[in-house]
Design a protein around this motif. Structure first.
Motif: not given
Length: 431
Positions: A121, A276, A279, A311
């Motif tokens: 991402g 995620l 991130q 992302r």
């Protein structure tokens, strides 16, 4: 034999299956932005390096470590691949007098460039959707931006996305806080890491955003910017919160939320997720009232936000999104010279009435072409041999239903195909 060339590390190809998902996402985003009255703007990828040094701040990580900058060999100009979009958008608005006499709601999307360590991402060429509201004062536009994001998350069906909010106050209030923060951190100078010691007198606010676990106790006890805000800044922040509460948007005030760009003031916000890993920020923004004047324009208030497309797509798919297959209505099969010419005419006639058509190219037997037709996902195959071409007819063969193949005059192909597709929709219960 020479070595096969590869893409630059951290700058990725987006192959057809993924690119179609990107296009579906971009269609949703464009409709969402239009529904709020935002208009598109497109800026160059390459900008003068001083633009970002002046806007972002020379002692930020982006300018110090991450920008792709170079000297134009023809004229010696210092140039940079844009690391973010706000500075470019404001530069364009000033250059073309876009906010002379009226505020503007603008958006853009495209690639940005930062020399970072590639990870999930987070890439060296990454893509953002940016939204900027230029010339608007008051907390209402800040709240609108946050509400816009909440609606998009709902449209995308995203899960586990939370809002964090803070106020950075005015320049004078930040200066008073900065002095108190430096005095406090100097007492812990020996414990600060290399980044912290480097930033202590240049950008101490960024130390509050450190991810170093050894510094968390120091950061937690540091002077809070909120305690230095005056009445006007507090009223603005209270106004944003009141509108969010009216709209039922939950949020958490994060006193350590400072953002990594020097141009922010007053409201700042981030939308974060735990899905995620490190991130976790998928969208961030806030108010930057001084930037237009800082870049040479007539002073005007402004705010905006940007979201990372890579992302968001990962989160979208992890939240259960299933890409809609992009398949043609028709795969057109033909064999013979006369049939090939007829197939071109038939394909263009269908496209002219709104159908999507893949015309077989490259020759091959009817059997091999029908395999291609089936693999394409098309709903129907249109088959033309020399016999059909001579008679001015085509054969229409269903590929996804149990119907029979029929032979019809070529001139009624578009209306016949439309009727058959409508019948399929009715059989499936409609769209």
């Amino acid at each position: 034999m020479s070595k096969t060339l590869q893409a630059v590390r951290g700058m990725n190809d987006i192959l057809p299956d993924d690119a179609e998902v990107w296009e579906q996402f971009e269609d949703i985003v464009r409709d969402w932005l239009r529904s709020y009255g935002y208009r598109p703007i497109r800026m160059p990828i390459v900008e003068p390096t001083p633009l970002f040094k002046r806007a972002i701040g020379e002692v930020t990580d982006i300018v110090e470590k991450e920008m792709y900058s170079f000297v134009d060999a023809l004229n010696g100009e210092q140039l940079t691949l844009r690391p973010e979009g706000t500075a470019s958008c404001v530069r364009a608005a000033i250059q073309h007098s876009l906010i002379f006499g009226q505020p503007r709601r603008l958006y853009y999307h495209g690639p940005m460039f930062r020399h970072e360590r590639p990870q999930k991402g987070r890439y060296r060429q990454f893509h953002q959707v940016g939204v900027e509201a230029l010339g608007f004062d008051g907390p209402d536009i800040d709240a609108e931006h946050i509400l816009m994001c909440a609606r998009l998350w709902d449209d995308l069906g995203l899960e586990d996305v939370k809002l964090e909010l803070n106020s950075l106050g005015s320049a004078d209030e930040r200066a008073a806080h900065r002095a108190a923060l430096i005095a406090y951190l100097e007492g812990y100078k020996e414990r600060l890491d290399e980044d912290g010691q480097r930033r202590l007198h240049t950008n101490p606010l960024r130390i509050l955003d450190t991810k170093n676990p050894d510094l968390q106790d120091i950061v937690e006890a540091a002077p809070r910017l909120m305690d230095f805000l005056g009445d006007e800044s507090l009223r603005h922040f209270d106004g944003v919160q009141a509108l969010l509460k009216d709209a039922g948007i939950p949020y958490r005030i994060n006193h350590r939320l400072v953002r990594g760009l020097d141009y922010y003031n007053r409201t700042v916000f981030e939308w974060v997720t735990t899905r995620l890993g490190a991130q976790g920020t998928i969208c961030a923004g806030g108010r930057y009232d001084g930037l237009i004047a800082q870049l040479g324009g007539k002073p005007a208030p402004a705010c905006g936000f940007a979201m990372g497309i890579e992302r968001l797509l990962v989160l979208w798919q992890e939240s259960g999104f299933i890409p809609e297959p992009l398949t043609p209505d028709v795969y057109l099969v033909h064999a013979g010279e006369a049939a090939q010419r007829a197939a071109f005419r038939a394909a263009e006639a269908l496209r002219g009435t709104g159908f999507t058509v893949t015309l077989h190219c490259g020759g091959g037997s009817f059997k091999s072409q029908m395999k291609r037709a089936d693999a394409s996902g098309a709903t129907y195959a249109v088959v033309i041999g020399d016999d059909e071409a001579a008679a001015g007819e085509v054969s229409l063969k269903p590929l996804r239903s149990g119907g029979e193949q029929i032979r019809i005059p070529m001139e009624i192909l578009p209306e016949t195909l439309a009727d058959r597709l409508l019948e399929l929709e009715d059989d499936d219960g409609g769209l």
